[in-house]
Every structure is written in C-alpha cells, then in structure tokens.
Design an enzyme around this catalytic site. Structure first.
Site: not given
Lengths: 345, 339
Positions: B172, B200-201, B311
C-alpha cells in the site's frame, strides 16, 4: 586464519535448533569445534562434546558450556486457509510477536507471518491489550497447509543477523550462539598454547526448557571445573537498572551459591591482571542458566558462569556487542593458559 | 513487468513527507516515454502520456507514493531514538521489529521477558515509552548516525511465499505505483495523466493539489485495501479476501464512488473474466476522497488489491489479485469513453 565472528554468528544463527529439535544445529556446531579439538562427538540427545587433551596425566578437566538450543514455537493446529496455531518452546513475551516473520521447519522450510487482526475489528480499548499467544495465527500463504505441515513442527524467527552500529550485532538466538562463538574464539586463541588441563567443550541441548543437555553432558564428561558461557541482561530504557548490566561493559562474572567462590575469584583475578573489561553479576539463588544443573551433576562440579550482556533476550532482535564476546573469549583463554588445575584462593 | 516494478518500489523508502526515492525512480523510468512531467510544491509527480487515441476528456490515474513510517523526535542520553508514527501504524506491530533510517538499521526494543511481570505482559506498552536502538552508545554517537526529523521505514524484504503470495512493506501503495508505471510504459489506450501522489497516509494531502493541477474529468485511484480474511474472523467481518480478486469499492469512509464509473469497472472486469469483489465494510478512504471534491467535481472510481496486515512491516497480497488490478485499470482506460 582467524575466526570471523560476524560470519560465524550468522551461520550459527541460521542453523535452526529449537529446544528438543537440535540435530541440525548440532552438526554445524560440531564442524565449528573440529579444528580446535582432538575429538568431537554428538550424543543421542544432540549434545556436541569436544575434547582437547593437554597431554599430561593426571590432568584436571575444565568444561566450557554454551547451549545450542533456541527459543521457538511448535505447531499445535493447522487450520483452513493456510493458518497455523502455535505454542512456545521457551519463554516468550507475546507483545513482540504480531507482524513477526517466522520459518516453519516442515520438510521444506516455509515462510510465515504472525497475523495481526486489523485495528478496525477491535473493540474500543482492545488495542491496549496484548493478544495472548493462543489467539495468534501464523499465515503460511498456503492454500492447503494441512497436507504440508504436521502438528509438532518447530518454528523459529526468520530474521537474519545484521549489524547495527559497528560492533553491535542484532538477530535471533544470539542467546546462546554468542556463547558458542565466544568458546570457539577462546579455543582458537589457545590453539598453539601448551595447557596443563584438559579442556572439554559442551554445546548443550534443551537449556531453554530443562537444562537436560547440561546435566547429562556434564555427567558424561565428569569435569573438575565447569564454566557456563551464556548471555545476561543488558541495560535498556525500559528494564530495571538493578537487574541489568552495562552493554559493552565487558564479561559478566557471576557470583553466588550457584558458583564456586574460589574458582570465580580466580577468574576475577585473571580479568583484573589482564585488564579485561568485566562486571560482577550477583545472583542470590538460581542463576537461570545451565550452571544450575552442571554444578550438581555426578559428584558435583566447581562451577563458574561468564555472560555477555544482551539486549532484548528471547526476541528476534537480540543484540550483543562484539567487544563483550571478545572479553569473554579473552578471559577464558587467559585463564586456561595459566591454569594448572588448582584453585589457590 | 508489473511485479518487477513492485519489487523495486517496495525496496525504496518513502514515508509521507519523504517520498524522494520513490519519486526519483518513477521519474527516471518515465523520462523516455512521457510527453510532460510535472511536480508541485507538495512533491506530487504528474506524468502525461499521449494514448493510442484522444477522447477529448482529461483522464487521471492516481496512486500514492508514500507509506506509513517513523520520524525521529528525540534522542536520549543513552543514544536511543524516540519517535513518532507517520501515518496510521498499529502500535501492536512495531515492538521487536527492525526499522531503517537510510543506511542506519535500528530495532524497536522491549526488555527481556524474564524482567517482566505476568500482568505486564497483558498490556501493550504505551507508544510514548517505545524507543529505537541503533546500537549507538551515547547521544552524540547517535547524532552522528541520525538527525532529528529523519524519516524511517520498516526494514522488511520483498518475499514471495506460500501459494502465489508476496510479503513486503508498503504494498500500500507501491502496487498502485507499479500498475501506473506499467500502463505508462506500455502506452495507455487514451491520453492519461499518471499522478503519483504524496502524503496520502497523513490525510490525502498530495492528491488534493494534484487534482487541482491536472484538472481531470475522470479519475481512477489504484490502491491496496485492508483484507481481514484470517482464520478466526467471521465472513461478514473480513472486508475483502486475499485471492478473492480485485476490489471494486462502491463506497468507503470518504467517497461514494461515481455510479457510472463503478458500473464501468464492474462490467469491464466481467467482460475480461477478471475476478472481482467489493468491500463488505464501508470504512477507510483513498485519494478519491479529495479528488472527487476538486473544483466542480470529478467522477471517480477505485480499484484495489486486498492486502492483509496493511500498514505493518509484513503486508501480504496475492499476485493474481494484483494482476487483476492491473487488468481492470487498463480496462478503465480502454472503456472510459463509453461511461
């Protein structure tokens, strides 16, 4: 050719030897000892016993012990979807297991990951609780794990040894492969020295569970003196300072009822005389090492224990300093070089 | 080819705010084929390539370059690093793991089990109590190796394992980057802006300015999404399943995907016999959350690979699912003029 400590540690740590499943590791340890011993044998339990005779008779025998086995896990159930349940062999803190990579020692070694339930599936507050090991799963990625993995298959951490800052090494099972390397390094330092005692090396099985290997190995060898070479707890920010020792502070010399006072004092004297970095580890009872079993094997043994300060014991990130391994091997070599078999303290 | 890109991309560090290595690699790969390469102050990389035809609409593909990671916040007198999480890392997966700050390797420590009480082992340590050991023996020795503000990532290799699965960190969304890079290099069916976004995270920050820059009519976000298909999880809680095919969400926590685009993707998958699934749980979010609200609005869709342990240092995804994502992303470009 000098023993390459990092390379040797890497090889030893890659040789899986979960307590009770040490056969493969025993072969590797026997190969390591062969250049330094007159004879090396492996007993029925996987203990590796090397003998180096001094050529004099009578001569006393000094036994150097380090344990071969490592903490690990065993498969207890194979589930649908390629998942495994498991239990521990040796003491493990479950809080460092989620996300951990493992090797499942099936006929063909298989890679696995210890599964972690995504946070969105947890109830409020659950994230603060440690997941008990019996609720954990290993994901093997296999469609059909049942045909490939038998119950009772041992499992080890997958991490390979790697170097942190220069002189600091991290990896799995440095407890007690670092001890094996320290003994091999001492034997190498003594290779061309004339000794006055016979030296026995015991690379023993099942320390993490019952010290079986140390007990039966010592009975077989019947040494006059025995030194357990193991790892001790080094200081970290989260550990109690009164139970931990300086990382990089040199060899830890154990004292207390598990140790023969005169023999221990003789080792301290050598450490002082040779200016070898050392620290005293005072243990009022059970040392938690093979020394406990060896001391009372057969008619009893004059026992000592030398340890290397190790951080994060029983995790895949155990860390040790090369200078501390070197301090142990130096003390062993310096002591044995001059030891005539009599403690006069 | 896509898997080779994925392997290379998963080997590069790129915590949110420090995507440089990923951006440099993609830019170098695109240099020979792109008509235009743009960056913006955020660090987004936007690459235009003319397609086999032009449809008079602006089409955007988006994948984020960043990953969850660590940032050095303090160094103790003993030479240990205190850190913060960059993005949503589950604190339960960091203890006992290796991390990497450039060439410097560290470990997230925990005292030996022998020094703990039984009750202690039932509660996770507080995140603020954690520390990273890089083997430095003092503060000044540590300062020679890392600096405050340095970004780190999990130290975790790309490992094919099991039956057709891959373990790596940052699947991801390096998977999305690998899909976009593949389509960019093979020449897309229609003129396309390939947008590799940052941050993005930490809240879909990069996609916001990228969408403003590119001004798309249609956008497809290519992602990795949580799969919770573990042995003990009841079917209705699995969200989606590894080996269940590419995920086409109709809705998540940030976006209701455009009905026309969703139907286009669904039909495109079926026409090409690509297995697909949707998310059982309306949760999470993708860059689409900000792209579809950009300017006067953008019609968005998303396609994602199901990823277990997202993650974490050991994300797990299936090669077949990921190839399905590539096929559907390509099909989006092939079919978009008929939406």
């Amino acid at each position: 050719m000098h023993l390459d400590i990092v390379k040797t540690l890497t090889q030893l740590c890659e040789a899986a030897a979960v307590s009770g499943f040490e056969k493969h590791g025993a072969t590797i340890a026997a190969e390591l000892l062969t250049p330094y011993c007159d004879s090396v044998e492996i007993d029925a339990f996987g203990n590796v016993i090397g003998m180096r005779r001094c050529g004099k008779t009578p001569a006393k025998t000094v036994l150097l012990d380090a344990h071969l086995d490592q903490i690990g896990f065993l498969v207890t159930e194979v589930l649908d979807g390629g998942f495994l349940r498991f239990t521990q062999a040796g003491g493990v803190d479950p809080r460092m297991l989620l996300g951990c990579e493992v090797t499942v020692l099936a006929d063909e070694a298989l890679y696995g990951v210890i599964s972690c339930m995504p946070p969105h599936l947890l109830k409020p507050g659950e994230q603060d609780k440690a997941v008990p090991m019996e609720e954990m799963l290993i994901d093997t990625g296999l469609i059909d794990a049942k045909s490939r993995i038998k119950l009772g298959t041992p499992i080890v951490f997958a991490e390979k040894v790697c170097q942190l800052a220069p002189d600091s090494i991290t990896g799995k099972c440095l407890d007690d492969r670092a001890g094996i390397v320290a003994i091999a390094q001492a034997m190498e330092k003594l290779k061309d020295a004339a000794l006055s005692v016979d030296t026995a090396v015991l690379i023993s099985v099942q320390e993490e569970t019952t010290s079986l290997g140390a007990g039966i190995g010592t009975w077989r060898i019947r040494p006059d003196y025995a030194i357990a070479v193991d790892v001790g707890h080094a200081k970290t920010p989260d550990a109690p300072s009164d139970k931990t020792y300086e990382y990089g502070g040199g060899v830890m010399i154990g004292m207390g009822p598990n140790m023969h006072t005169g023999f221990t004092k003789a080792l301290i004297k050598t450490a002082r005389a040779e200016q070898i970095d050392h620290q005293l580890e005072i243990m009022e009872g059970h040392s938690g090492t093979n020394a406990w079993a060896m001391q009372v094997a057969a008619y009893g043994t004059a026992q000592a224990i030398l340890s290397m300060p190790l951080r994060y014991m029983h995790t895949p990130i155990e860390s040790v300093k090369l200078s501390d391994i070197n301090a142990v091997s130096n003390l062993l070599a310096c002591f044995l070089k001059d030891f005539d078999g009599e403690v006069r303290i | 080819m896509m898997l080779e890109y994925l392997q290379t991309l998963c080997g590069l560090p790129g915590a949110s705010g420090c995507e440089d290595a990923v951006r440099d690699y993609i830019r170098a790969e695109a240099a020979g084929v792109a008509e235009e390469i743009r960056t913006d102050p955020m660090g987004n990389l936007m690459i235009f390539r003319k397609g086999k035809k032009s449809i008079g609409k602006t089409v955007m593909l988006a994948a984020h370059m960043d990953e969850v990671g660590f940032i050095v916040k303090n160094i103790t007198d003993e030479g240990m690093l205190k850190f913060g999480f960059v993005g949503g890392i589950d604190p339960r997966v960091v203890i006992g793991r290796r991390v990497r700050f450039g060439e410097v390797v560290g470990v997230v420590g925990i005292k030996a089990v022998h020094l703990t009480q039984a009750a202690e082992r039932k509660t996770m340590p507080k995140t603020g109590e954690l520390y990273i050991d890089i083997g430095a023996m003092s503060k000044s020795a540590a300062e020679d190796m890392v600096s405050l503000g340095d970004y780190g990532v999990f130290d975790s290799a790309y490992v094919p394992f099991g039956d057709g699965l891959i373990k790596a960190r940052a699947i991801d969304d390096r998977l999305g980057c690998a899909v976009l890079l593949t389509l960019l290099k093979e020449q897309p069916p229609v003129d396309t802006w390939f947008c590799f976004t940052v941050q993005e995270e930490v809240g879909l920050r990069g996609a916001l300015t990228a969408a403003y820059n590119v001004q798309p009519d249609y956008a497809l976000v290519v992602e990795g999404t949580t799969a919770a298909d573990l042995a003990d999880v009841p079917a209705h809680k699995t969200v989606c399943r590894v080996r269940g095919g590419a995920v086409l969400p109709f809705m998540d926590g940030r976006t209701i995907y455009d009905q026309g685009v969703f139907e286009l993707l669904r039909t495109a998958a079926e026409k090409r016999a690509v297995t697909w699934q949707t998310k059982h749980m309306v949760a999470g979010g993708t860059d689409a959350g900000v792209i579809h609200k950009s300017r006067a609005g953008v019609r968005v869709g998303a396609v994602a690979a199901p990823v277990r342990y997202i993650h974490s240092p050991a994300c797990v995804a299936s090669i077949e699912d990921m190839e399905g994502v590539l096929t559907i992303a390509r099909a989006f470009l092939e079919d978009i003029e008929h939406v």
